[in-house]
Write a protein that holds these residues in place. Structure first.
Motif, PDB file in Angstrom:
ATOM      1  N   LEU A  38      12.327   0.299 -11.299  1.00 25.07           N
ATOM      2  CA  LEU A  38      12.359   1.027 -12.573  1.00 25.07           C
ATOM      3  C   LEU A  38      11.332   2.153 -12.628  1.00 25.07           C
ATOM      4  N   GLY A  39      10.577   2.341 -11.553  1.00 26.95           N
ATOM      5  CA  GLY A  39       9.599   3.422 -11.536  1.00 26.95           C
ATOM      6  C   GLY A  39       8.365   3.157 -12.362  1.00 26.95           C
ATOM      7  N   LEU A  40       7.982   1.886 -12.525  1.00 30.37           N
ATOM      8  CA  LEU A  40       6.854   1.525 -13.372  1.00 30.37           C
ATOM      9  C   LEU A  40       5.610   1.157 -12.573  1.00 30.37           C
ATOM     10  N   THR A  41       5.619   1.349 -11.261  1.00 23.49           N
ATOM     11  CA  THR A  41       4.460   1.057 -10.433  1.00 23.49           C
ATOM     12  C   THR A  41       3.754   2.357 -10.066  1.00 23.49           C
ATOM     13  N   ALA A  42       2.535   2.219  -9.535  1.00 22.30           N
ATOM     14  CA  ALA A  42       1.763   3.404  -9.158  1.00 22.30           C
ATOM     15  C   ALA A  42       2.458   4.179  -8.048  1.00 22.30           C
ATOM     16  N   ILE A  43       3.077   3.454  -7.128  1.00 18.66           N
ATOM     17  CA  ILE A  43       3.837   4.092  -6.048  1.00 18.66           C
ATOM     18  C   ILE A  43       5.290   4.163  -6.479  1.00 18.66           C
ATOM     19  N   GLN A  44       5.858   5.348  -6.503  1.00 16.22           N
ATOM     20  CA  GLN A  44       7.215   5.550  -6.986  1.00 16.22           C
ATOM     21  C   GLN A  44       8.224   5.300  -5.877  1.00 16.22           C
ATOM     22  N   THR A  45       9.382   4.777  -6.263  1.00 11.30           N
ATOM     23  CA  THR A  45      10.454   4.551  -5.310  1.00 11.30           C
ATOM     24  C   THR A  45      11.010   5.877  -4.801  1.00 11.30           C
ATOM     25  N   PRO A  46      11.338   5.963  -3.502  1.00 13.59           N
ATOM     26  CA  PRO A  46      11.917   7.209  -2.980  1.00 13.59           C
ATOM     27  C   PRO A  46      13.365   7.409  -3.376  1.00 13.59           C
ATOM     28  N   ALA A  47      14.007   6.370  -3.948  1.00 17.60           N
ATOM     29  CA  ALA A  47      15.414   6.511  -4.339  1.00 17.60           C
ATOM     30  C   ALA A  47      15.536   7.597  -5.388  1.00 17.60           C
ATOM     31  N   GLY A  48      16.428   8.510  -5.148  1.00 12.92           N
ATOM     32  CA  GLY A  48      16.594   9.576  -6.128  1.00 12.92           C
ATOM     33  C   GLY A  48      17.749  10.486  -5.791  1.00 12.92           C
ATOM     34  N   SER A  49      18.537  10.817  -6.800  1.00 13.44           N
ATOM     35  CA  SER A  49      19.612  11.796  -6.737  1.00 13.44           C
ATOM     36  C   SER A  49      19.640  12.475  -8.095  1.00 13.44           C
ATOM     37  N   PRO A  50      20.199  13.655  -8.195  1.00 11.01           N
ATOM     38  CA  PRO A  50      20.205  14.361  -9.485  1.00 11.01           C
ATOM     39  C   PRO A  50      21.143  13.728 -10.504  1.00 11.01           C
ATOM     40  N   LEU A  51      20.931  12.446 -10.788  1.00  9.73           N
ATOM     41  CA  LEU A  51      21.666  11.742 -11.815  1.00  9.73           C
ATOM     42  C   LEU A  51      20.918  11.862 -13.139  1.00  9.73           C
ATOM     43  N   PRO A  52      21.584  11.659 -14.277  1.00  6.02           N
ATOM     44  CA  PRO A  52      20.917  11.887 -15.571  1.00  6.02           C
ATOM     45  C   PRO A  52      19.610  11.125 -15.734  1.00  6.02           C
ATOM     46  N   GLY A  53      19.575   9.842 -15.355  1.00  9.60           N
ATOM     47  CA  GLY A  53      18.350   9.069 -15.514  1.00  9.60           C
ATOM     48  C   GLY A  53      17.207   9.620 -14.687  1.00  9.60           C
ATOM     49  N   LYS A  54      17.486  10.004 -13.453  1.00 11.96           N
ATOM     50  CA  LYS A  54      16.446  10.566 -12.596  1.00 11.96           C
ATOM     51  C   LYS A  54      15.958  11.904 -13.132  1.00 11.96           C
ATOM     52  N   VAL A  55      16.865  12.722 -13.637  1.00 19.19           N
ATOM     53  CA  VAL A  55      16.471  14.017 -14.195  1.00 19.19           C
ATOM     54  C   VAL A  55      15.571  13.824 -15.410  1.00 19.19           C
ATOM     55  N   LEU A  56      15.941  12.897 -16.300  1.00 21.87           N
ATOM     56  CA  LEU A  56      15.100  12.631 -17.469  1.00 21.87           C
ATOM     57  C   LEU A  56      13.732  12.116 -17.065  1.00 21.87           C
ATOM     58  N   ALA A  57      13.708  11.193 -16.089  1.00 24.21           N
ATOM     59  CA  ALA A  57      12.423  10.642 -15.658  1.00 24.21           C
ATOM     60  C   ALA A  57      11.522  11.708 -15.062  1.00 24.21           C
TER      61      ALA A  57
ATOM     62  N   VAL B 286       0.825  -1.201   0.000  1.00 27.54           N
ATOM     63  CA  VAL B 286       0.000   0.000   0.000  1.00 27.54           C
ATOM     64  C   VAL B 286       0.863   1.256   0.000  1.00 27.54           C
ATOM     65  N   VAL B 287       1.896   1.270   0.851  1.00 27.74           N
ATOM     66  CA  VAL B 287       2.799   2.416   0.910  1.00 27.74           C
ATOM     67  C   VAL B 287       4.162   1.983   0.383  1.00 27.74           C
ATOM     68  N   VAL B 288       5.050   2.939   0.212  1.00 25.55           N
ATOM     69  CA  VAL B 288       6.321   2.662  -0.444  1.00 25.55           C
ATOM     70  C   VAL B 288       7.170   1.676   0.352  1.00 25.55           C
ATOM     71  N   THR B 289       7.087   1.706   1.673  1.00 31.27           N
ATOM     72  CA  THR B 289       7.901   0.787   2.477  1.00 31.27           C
ATOM     73  C   THR B 289       7.345  -0.633   2.478  1.00 31.27           C
TER      74      THR B 289
END
Length: 470
Positions: free
Chosen positions: A352-371, A176-179
């Motif tokens: 991969l960020g393909l679920t309704a609930i998004q992963t909290p993992a994130g840093s200003p890396l190119p892939g994250k910026v594009l997404a 239900v939640v990200v954790t």
């Protein structure tokens, strides 16, 4: 007359030379010369003998990694860079755990630099490493464990072990939640077993059951084992290099906060070392264990298999690959058959960020910026990730590795591209490829990924034939 021929010399050309030669009796026959086998042949060795026996053509590596790290100037510079890096976290980070680590680690790194600069040379490095380890790893780790503070992945791993004991599966059926999501493969639950056994009723149980302690132990054991395999001699103990690496900001921050990727780093280093030493079954089992922890390390399997194929031939390579696939299949098949939807959604689609609930993992890396630009940017990130993976695969096939260092470099390049271009990634993930580049070089005592002795020169001097009377 006596014979002047030596073993391995050819017969005289163009007629007699005026010298008479006599054939030797079987007792006087010269033993066959040991020469290197063709590249890729069974039993081929692309490295010198154990115990530091370098080949006659390998030049001395005066600026080896360990020797360079022994200079006081390099030690002081490393401590100052580490202190500056740690001091930035209380200022820029919005995570309380990272701020606490920076407040404790920065003074420890400065103290380590002072000790490296002032103490006698035989004590300076050890005292500096001990100070850094105490202030950047042990103290903050104990404080956070006793206060029950950690990153979410530690709680996920410990909960997965509890679920495995109670329900038979490490995954919650309806997150239900990200954790609630568990992005790891089933074997990762092993690191949560101590918490399930010891509980958290008292401080000692909290320390013994914390998954970070077991992440760190697995990391250390694997690196020590790979050192013993790759080190050409026993002239240097691995304790100091391992202490320095563990106390560095690269590993210390990851260990104190979560540490879930540390076993993956250690297992990858160990697998490449086992492959270089032709320990095929052991390499396959280690690769299987790594692959059952997290799917992102499966690229290590083709790298290790090609290393074995290049050094020892097709049979050892096939043996290691089949061992890895068989052992991993035995672990994963029940979950793939009975929990296929949970595996797909939580282990693959969620990171991969393909679920309704998004992963909290994130840093200003190119892939994250594009997404962050929406569906189009997310697709672009995945396309670039695929293209980068194909590029590394072409590199691997065009230039298969010939040593554990070269194999670790290839794997590090692939993982770095994956972490940079993935839709969800953290700077902490880059510790894995960096350690893969550093540790095999420290263990082998050389910079280059080429074998110390070319395969065609792996022969030994021929003994002189004593003179034979006619």
């Amino acid at each position: 007359m006596v014979s002047t021929r030596t073993p391995g010399s050819s017969r005289p050309r163009g007629g007699s030379t005026g010298r008479s030669t006599t054939s030797t009796t079987p007792a006087q026959a010269v033993p066959p010369v040991r020469r290197g086998r063709p590249r890729g042949g069974p039993g081929h060795r692309s490295f010198p003998r154990q115990r530091g026996e370098e080949g006659p053509t390998s030049p001395p590596d005066r600026l080896n990694p360990a020797g360079l790290a022994g200079h006081r100037g390099v030690q002081l510079l490393g401590c100052l860079v580490a202190a500056g890096w740690a001091a930035g976290f209380p200022i820029v980070s919005d995570l309380s755990n990272q701020r606490l680590w920076g407040e404790l680690a920065a003074p420890a790194y400065l103290l380590a630099g002072v000790l490296c600069l002032t103490l006698p040379r035989r004590l300076a490095a050890r005292a500096g490493a001990a100070a850094a380890l105490l202030g950047a790893v042990l103290v903050p780790l104990v404080v956070l464990v006793l206060e029950g503070r950690h990153q979410s992945e530690v709680m996920v791993v410990e909960r997965s072990a509890h679920l495995l004991f109670t329900t038979g599966s490490p995954y919650l059926p309806d997150p239900v939640v990200v954790t609630d999501y568990n992005p790891y493969l089933p074997a990762m639950a092993l690191f949560g077993v101590p918490r399930a056994l010891f509980g958290d009723g008292n401080p000692l149980a909290r320390l013994a059951g914390d998954a970070r302690i077991w992440f760190a132990l697995a990391f250390a054991v694997c690196l020590l084992a790979s050192w013993r395999l790759l080190r050409p001699s026993r002239d240097r103990a691995p304790l100091l290099p391992l202490t320095v690496l563990t106390a560095s900001p690269l590993v210390a921050l990851a260990l104190v906060g979560g540490g879930v990727d540390l076993p993956l780093i250690g297992l990858c280093c160990l697998a490449m070392a086992l492959a270089e030493r032709d320990r095929t079954i052991a390499a396959g089992l280690v690769l299987a264990l790594a692959g059952c922890l997290k799917w992102t390390v499966w690229p290590a399997l083709p790298v290790a298999v090609l290393l074995l194929w290049r050094l020892y031939g097709r049979r050892p390579a096939a043996r290691a690959g089949l061992t890895a696939l068989g052992a991993a299949g035995a672990v994963m098949l029940p979950y793939a058959l009975l929990r296929a939807e949970e595996l797909r959604d939580q282990v693959v689609r969620f990171p991969l960020g393909l679920t309704a609930i998004q992963t909290p993992a994130g840093s200003p890396l190119p892939g994250k910026v594009l997404a962050g630009f929406g569906p189009t940017g997310h697709i672009a990130s995945l396309v670039l990730l695929t293209v980068g993976g194909l590029g590394v695969a072409v590199w691997l096939l065009a230039r298969p590795p010939v040593s554990a260092i070269a194999a670790a470099d290839l794997l590090a390049a692939g993982l770095a591209i994956a972490f940079m271009l993935a839709p969800a990634g953290r700077f902490g993930y880059l510790a894995l490829p960096v350690v893969l580049v550093i540790w095999p070089r420290l263990a082998a005592g050389r910079w280059t990924g080429r074998p110390p002795v070319p395969p065609c020169l792996l022969s030994y001097p021929e003994p002189a034939l004593p003179a034979v009377q006619p």
